[in-house]
Write a protein that holds these residues in place. Structure first.
Motif, PDB file in Angstrom:
ATOM      1  N   LYS A   1      -3.746   0.511   8.712  1.00 59.25           N
ATOM      2  CA  LYS A   1      -4.661  -0.380   9.439  1.00 59.25           C
ATOM      3  C   LYS A   1      -4.704  -1.768   8.790  1.00 59.25           C
ATOM      4  O   LYS A   1      -5.074  -2.739   9.428  1.00 59.25           O
ATOM      5  N   TYR A   2      -4.365  -1.835   7.514  1.00 60.37           N
ATOM      6  CA  TYR A   2      -4.520  -3.068   6.757  1.00 60.37           C
ATOM      7  C   TYR A   2      -3.219  -3.671   6.240  1.00 60.37           C
ATOM      8  O   TYR A   2      -3.188  -4.836   5.851  1.00 60.37           O
TER       9      TYR A   2
ATOM     10  N   GLY B 226       6.098 -14.802 -13.232  1.00 58.69           N
ATOM     11  CA  GLY B 226       5.484 -15.679 -14.230  1.00 58.69           C
ATOM     12  C   GLY B 226       4.035 -15.288 -14.436  1.00 58.69           C
ATOM     13  O   GLY B 226       3.726 -14.141 -14.731  1.00 58.69           O
ATOM     14  N   ASP B 227       3.137 -16.262 -14.233  1.00 59.04           N
ATOM     15  CA  ASP B 227       1.710 -15.951 -14.357  1.00 59.04           C
ATOM     16  C   ASP B 227       1.064 -15.705 -12.988  1.00 59.04           C
ATOM     17  O   ASP B 227      -0.148 -15.709 -12.847  1.00 59.04           O
ATOM     18  N   ALA B 228       1.907 -15.466 -11.973  1.00 57.79           N
ATOM     19  CA  ALA B 228       1.425 -15.153 -10.621  1.00 57.79           C
ATOM     20  C   ALA B 228       1.756 -13.701 -10.282  1.00 57.79           C
ATOM     21  O   ALA B 228       2.663 -13.102 -10.858  1.00 57.79           O
ATOM     22  N   LEU B 229       1.010 -13.157  -9.343  1.00 57.67           N
ATOM     23  CA  LEU B 229       1.248 -11.800  -8.872  1.00 57.67           C
ATOM     24  C   LEU B 229       1.354 -11.834  -7.358  1.00 57.67           C
ATOM     25  O   LEU B 229       0.400 -12.211  -6.675  1.00 57.67           O
ATOM     26  N   GLU B 230       2.542 -11.488  -6.861  1.00 55.88           N
ATOM     27  CA  GLU B 230       2.735 -11.387  -5.416  1.00 55.88           C
ATOM     28  C   GLU B 230       2.343  -9.968  -5.015  1.00 55.88           C
ATOM     29  O   GLU B 230       2.979  -8.993  -5.406  1.00 55.88           O
ATOM     30  N   ILE B 231       1.285  -9.864  -4.246  1.00 46.51           N
ATOM     31  CA  ILE B 231       0.680  -8.575  -3.933  1.00 46.51           C
ATOM     32  C   ILE B 231       1.328  -7.954  -2.702  1.00 46.51           C
ATOM     33  O   ILE B 231       1.370  -8.572  -1.638  1.00 46.51           O
ATOM     34  N   SER B 232       1.831  -6.728  -2.858  1.00 51.95           N
ATOM     35  CA  SER B 232       2.341  -5.962  -1.725  1.00 51.95           C
ATOM     36  C   SER B 232       1.184  -5.341  -0.967  1.00 51.95           C
ATOM     37  O   SER B 232       1.117  -5.427   0.253  1.00 51.95           O
ATOM     38  N   PHE B 233       0.307  -4.680  -1.699  1.00 50.59           N
ATOM     39  CA  PHE B 233      -0.916  -4.161  -1.084  1.00 50.59           C
ATOM     40  C   PHE B 233      -2.008  -4.019  -2.125  1.00 50.59           C
ATOM     41  O   PHE B 233      -1.764  -3.805  -3.301  1.00 50.59           O
ATOM     42  N   ASP B 234      -3.227  -4.189  -1.659  1.00 50.85           N
ATOM     43  CA  ASP B 234      -4.439  -4.059  -2.462  1.00 50.85           C
ATOM     44  C   ASP B 234      -5.374  -3.217  -1.609  1.00 50.85           C
ATOM     45  O   ASP B 234      -6.066  -3.717  -0.737  1.00 50.85           O
ATOM     46  N   TYR B 235      -5.370  -1.917  -1.855  1.00 47.46           N
ATOM     47  CA  TYR B 235      -6.093  -0.974  -1.007  1.00 47.46           C
ATOM     48  C   TYR B 235      -7.277  -0.368  -1.751  1.00 47.46           C
ATOM     49  O   TYR B 235      -7.159   0.023  -2.909  1.00 47.46           O
ATOM     50  N   THR B 236      -8.409  -0.310  -1.061  1.00 50.42           N
ATOM     51  CA  THR B 236      -9.603   0.347  -1.587  1.00 50.42           C
ATOM     52  C   THR B 236      -9.989   1.466  -0.636  1.00 50.42           C
ATOM     53  O   THR B 236      -9.966   1.285   0.583  1.00 50.42           O
TER      54      THR B 236
ATOM     55  N   ILE C 193      -0.871 -13.958  -4.721  1.00 50.96           N
ATOM     56  CA  ILE C 193      -0.259 -14.358  -3.456  1.00 50.96           C
ATOM     57  C   ILE C 193      -0.079 -13.146  -2.553  1.00 50.96           C
ATOM     58  O   ILE C 193       0.437 -12.113  -2.996  1.00 50.96           O
ATOM     59  N   CYS C 194      -0.503 -13.280  -1.303  1.00 47.03           N
ATOM     60  CA  CYS C 194      -0.271 -12.252  -0.279  1.00 47.03           C
ATOM     61  C   CYS C 194       0.517 -12.899   0.841  1.00 47.03           C
ATOM     62  O   CYS C 194       0.005 -13.782   1.536  1.00 47.03           O
ATOM     63  N   LYS C 195       1.773 -12.475   1.016  1.00 50.15           N
ATOM     64  CA  LYS C 195       2.632 -13.089   2.031  1.00 50.15           C
ATOM     65  C   LYS C 195       2.511 -12.421   3.391  1.00 50.15           C
ATOM     66  O   LYS C 195       2.454 -13.084   4.402  1.00 50.15           O
ATOM     67  N   GLU C 196       2.517 -11.092   3.423  1.00 47.29           N
ATOM     68  CA  GLU C 196       2.464 -10.373   4.689  1.00 47.29           C
ATOM     69  C   GLU C 196       1.059  -9.812   4.873  1.00 47.29           C
ATOM     70  O   GLU C 196       0.693  -8.824   4.258  1.00 47.29           O
ATOM     71  N   VAL C 197       0.275 -10.482   5.728  1.00 42.54           N
ATOM     72  CA  VAL C 197      -1.128 -10.130   5.912  1.00 42.54           C
ATOM     73  C   VAL C 197      -1.383  -9.737   7.362  1.00 42.54           C
ATOM     74  O   VAL C 197      -1.010 -10.451   8.277  1.00 42.54           O
ATOM     75  N   THR C 198      -2.039  -8.605   7.542  1.00 41.59           N
ATOM     76  CA  THR C 198      -2.407  -8.157   8.888  1.00 41.59           C
ATOM     77  C   THR C 198      -3.801  -8.677   9.233  1.00 41.59           C
ATOM     78  O   THR C 198      -4.554  -9.102   8.358  1.00 41.59           O
TER      79      THR C 198
ATOM     80  N   TYR D  68      -3.824   8.531   1.821  1.00 43.54           N
ATOM     81  CA  TYR D  68      -4.509   7.446   2.517  1.00 43.54           C
ATOM     82  C   TYR D  68      -3.586   6.623   3.421  1.00 43.54           C
ATOM     83  O   TYR D  68      -4.010   5.596   3.947  1.00 43.54           O
ATOM     84  N   LYS D  69      -2.360   7.064   3.624  1.00 41.67           N
ATOM     85  CA  LYS D  69      -1.371   6.259   4.337  1.00 41.67           C
ATOM     86  C   LYS D  69      -1.824   5.835   5.736  1.00 41.67           C
ATOM     87  O   LYS D  69      -1.647   4.681   6.119  1.00 41.67           O
TER      88      LYS D  69
END
Length: 172
Positions: free
Chosen positions: A74-75, A108-118, A144-149, A68-69
């Motif tokens: 695209k996202y 900690g109790d946070a999740l820094e998301i690199s990618f969330d792909y469906t 948390i999503c830091k790098e967002v397209t 799916y790369k």
């Protein structure tokens, strides 16, 4: 009206529905013809989804990302598709079929998301709603999503993320 004419009319109507179904690009639109599956896909409780923990060495996960790369680009920025920085990976399945992958780093109790792909088949946001509800049950309080397209912003907003200080944040 004669029986033969009615059968012919129903036949033409059936042909029109078949042609329309072949032109559909979205599973949800296609399911309008199949009401049972539409109701099943739109269930809010997510009983038909499962979440499993993945790991970087998983050969299927590597295959999934490679497969799916081009769509993922695209996202997400290409550097975020690397799993090297991720220490947390979840795979969402719909009745045993992989529907999406989330990779990130636990803080900690946070999740820094690199990618969330469906995958395109499951882009009605139900997999995402299921995923974030399950992650909250696992003890995550913040996402948390830091790098967002541009392509990913609308999904994040549908999932309840808000932009704060240049990053997208969702509280569980």
């Amino acid at each position: 009206m004669s029986t033969a004419l009615m059968i012919e009319i129903f036949g033409y109507i059936g042909c029109i529905f078949v042609i329309i179904s072949m032109l559909m690009t979205s599973v949800v639109k296609l399911r309008v013809i199949n009401i049972y599956n539409l109701i099943k896909l739109s269930k809010a409780d997510g009983n038909h989804y499962d979440m499993i923990r993945g790991n970087k060495e998983d050969s299927y996960l590597t295959y999934f990302i490679k497969h799916y790369k081009e769509d993922m680009k695209k996202y997400f920025l290409e550097n975020t598709l690397e799993l090297s920085a991720a220490d947390t990976i979840y795979i969402v399945c719909c009745e045993g079929v992989p529907a999406g992958v989330l990779a990130g780093k636990k803080e900690g109790d946070a999740l820094e998301i690199s990618f969330d792909y469906t995958t395109p088949t499951y882009r009605d946001c139900s997999a995402g709603r299921f995923l974030y509800a399950k992650l909250a049950e696992e003890g995550y309080k913040k996402f948390i999503c830091k790098e967002v397209t541009e392509g990913h912003k609308s999904y994040l907003e549908k999932m309840g993320f808000v932009k704060e200080n240049g990053v997208y944040v969702k509280n569980a």
